[in-house]
Scaffold this active site. Structure first.
Site, PDB file in Angstrom:
ATOM      1  N   LEU A 189     -14.319  47.876 -25.670  1.00 13.72           N
ATOM      2  CA  LEU A 189     -13.803  48.103 -27.014  1.00 13.72           C
ATOM      3  C   LEU A 189     -12.320  47.769 -27.010  1.00 13.72           C
ATOM      4  O   LEU A 189     -11.580  48.223 -26.134  1.00 13.72           O
ATOM      5  CB  LEU A 189     -14.012  49.563 -27.433  1.00 13.72           C
ATOM      6  CG  LEU A 189     -13.431  49.960 -28.802  1.00 13.72           C
ATOM      7  CD1 LEU A 189     -14.135  49.206 -29.930  1.00 13.72           C
ATOM      8  CD2 LEU A 189     -13.530  51.465 -29.018  1.00 13.72           C
TER       9      LEU A 189
ATOM     10  N   ILE B 141     -11.435  49.435 -21.898  1.00 16.84           N
ATOM     11  CA  ILE B 141     -10.575  49.250 -23.057  1.00 16.84           C
ATOM     12  C   ILE B 141      -9.953  47.857 -22.958  1.00 16.84           C
ATOM     13  O   ILE B 141      -9.312  47.519 -21.959  1.00 16.84           O
ATOM     14  CB  ILE B 141      -9.473  50.320 -23.129  1.00 16.84           C
ATOM     15  CG1 ILE B 141     -10.086  51.723 -23.205  1.00 16.84           C
ATOM     16  CG2 ILE B 141      -8.563  50.057 -24.316  1.00 16.84           C
ATOM     17  CD1 ILE B 141     -10.935  51.978 -24.439  1.00 16.84           C
ATOM     18  N   LYS B 142     -10.140  47.053 -23.997  1.00 16.90           N
ATOM     19  CA  LYS B 142      -9.605  45.693 -23.985  1.00 16.90           C
ATOM     20  C   LYS B 142      -8.142  45.707 -24.409  1.00 16.90           C
ATOM     21  O   LYS B 142      -7.800  46.201 -25.483  1.00 16.90           O
ATOM     22  CB  LYS B 142     -10.418  44.797 -24.925  1.00 16.90           C
ATOM     23  CG  LYS B 142     -11.833  44.540 -24.449  1.00 16.90           C
ATOM     24  CD  LYS B 142     -12.600  43.628 -25.384  1.00 16.90           C
ATOM     25  CE  LYS B 142     -12.280  42.181 -25.130  1.00 16.90           C
ATOM     26  NZ  LYS B 142     -13.198  41.279 -25.900  1.00 16.90           N
ATOM     27  N   ILE B 143      -7.306  45.148 -23.546  1.00 15.78           N
ATOM     28  CA  ILE B 143      -5.874  45.027 -23.810  1.00 15.78           C
ATOM     29  C   ILE B 143      -5.490  43.559 -23.618  1.00 15.78           C
ATOM     30  O   ILE B 143      -5.826  42.976 -22.586  1.00 15.78           O
ATOM     31  CB  ILE B 143      -5.049  45.916 -22.859  1.00 15.78           C
ATOM     32  CG1 ILE B 143      -5.421  47.394 -23.043  1.00 15.78           C
ATOM     33  CG2 ILE B 143      -3.556  45.710 -23.088  1.00 15.78           C
ATOM     34  CD1 ILE B 143      -4.711  48.330 -22.081  1.00 15.78           C
TER      35      ILE B 143
END
Length: 361
Positions: free
Chosen positions: A107, A138-140
């Site tokens: 996400l 977690i997409k960064i």
């Protein structure tokens, strides 16, 4: 045994680059897991924009939250966390069976934060806490401003999917940020096993040069970038610094090939899957590409990395006037802007659906 299962068994993880509520509620995702060896899932603002815009499946969820007065962005994350949580639960047995190597879902933080280090980290912490799933990445974005947030997130024990990488150099910068976070955990006496993948976008390279290079060079640049980066990835894992981290309990940050749906209708629809088949990597593919590969793909992990010498191909493109480094930066900037545009459209779609629901019939 179908091609997807053979590819999985040869050492590459196949993830689905899509999520919709119908995929979850109608059993389609479970079928992909059971029959097509899908072992993970990625999402992004464009995917959620299409899912919510093109389906009524989210209308009730939007309606229920409208009465609370939630801001549109917060309303979206509540809905997205429901979908991502359900997907994570479906992949949880794979995550447990592989001791955390596989079975991940992703996400993304708000793409408007791509150049905001502190707020990116704060949102990553918040989404990770609220999802409460051990197999959530977690997409960064791997932008210059995103790299410190990636390091700090890994140090905080938050699994990360580094997105929007387009070149070997951008990948190496992301890998360095990941390793610094791991090394800080080791120094602090913390468990260094924090999940992570580094997502390299492939097909956009060929789209970017389609009108500027000879026809004989079409659809070769993305594969060359992927193979060059795969070589750097393997060389990096073999260094004493990374091996010290592995000896302390860390695991590799796997290279993930993203944007692997073929954009050129004249090219094979499984071009990037067959051409980048390599063990200890991930390929996250659109639904149509997954189905195409299951139908007629050739599964031979290692074949992609050995075909065509990447540096020779890249030298040919340089001779044709393509500045790889400059184009990589442009593609990253354009990718970030594209996700912001999708995000803005997504917020507008949610607001419009809400407005329609509030109008008297």
């Amino acid at each position: 045994m179908n091609p997807t299962q053979r590819l999985h068994d040869s050492g590459q993880s196949l993830w689905l680059d899509n999520i919709t509520r119908d995929l979850l509620t109608k059993g389609t995702l479970q079928r992909y897991i059971d029959e097509l060896a899908v072992t993970g899932l990625t999402s992004n603002p464009t995917i959620f924009d299409h899912a919510i815009k093109n389906s009524s499946a989210y209308d009730d969820a939007i309606r229920e939250r409208l009465v609370t007065g939630l801001p549109t962005e917060e309303l979206f994350f509540e809905i997205a966390l429901e979908d991502i949580g359900q997907a994570a639960d479906l992949f949880r047995p794979i995550h447990e069976r592989t001791s955390g190597v596989d079975g991940w879902v992703s996400l993304e933080v708000s793409p408007t934060l791509a150049h905001d280090t502190e707020t990116t980290l704060a949102m990553a912490r918040d989404l990770h806490r609220r999802a409460d799933r051990p197999n959530l990445l977690i997409k960064i974005p791997g932008t210059p401003e995103g790299l410190p947030a990636i390091e700090d997130a890994i140090y905080a024990g938050i699994p990360v999917n580094v997105t929007l990488l387009f070149s070997r150099e951008q990948y190496l910068a992301a890998a360095e940020a990941y390793l610094r976070g791991v090394e800080r955990r080791i120094a602090a006496g913390l468990c260094p096993n924090v999940g992570s993948v580094a997502s390299l976008f492939i097909s956009r390279w060929d789209v970017a040069v389609a009108d500027t290079v000879p026809a004989a060079m079409a659809n070769r640049l993305g594969l060359a970038i992927g193979r060059r980066t795969d070589r750097a990835y393997r060389d990096l894992l073999a260094t004493p610094r990374w091996q010290r981290a592995f000896n302390a309990g860390a695991r590799p940050q796997r290279l993930l090939f993203a944007s692997t749906g073929t954009k050129d209708p004249k090219a094979p629809d499984v071009l990037y899957v067959e051409g980048l088949a390599a063990p200890l990597t991930v390929n996250t593919m659109p639904e149509a590409t997954l189905k195409a590969f299951a139908d007629h793909g050739v599964s031979d992990a290692g074949r992609g990395a050995e075909a065509d010498d990447a540096e020779t191909v890249l030298a040919d493109f340089a001779e044709a006037g393509v500045d790889i480094d400059a184009l990589a930066q442009r593609l990253q900037d354009e990718g970030a802007a594209s996700f912001v545009a999708s995000w803005s459209e997504l917020m507008a779609v949610i607001a419009a659906k809400g407005g329609a629901m509030n109008r008297p019939g």
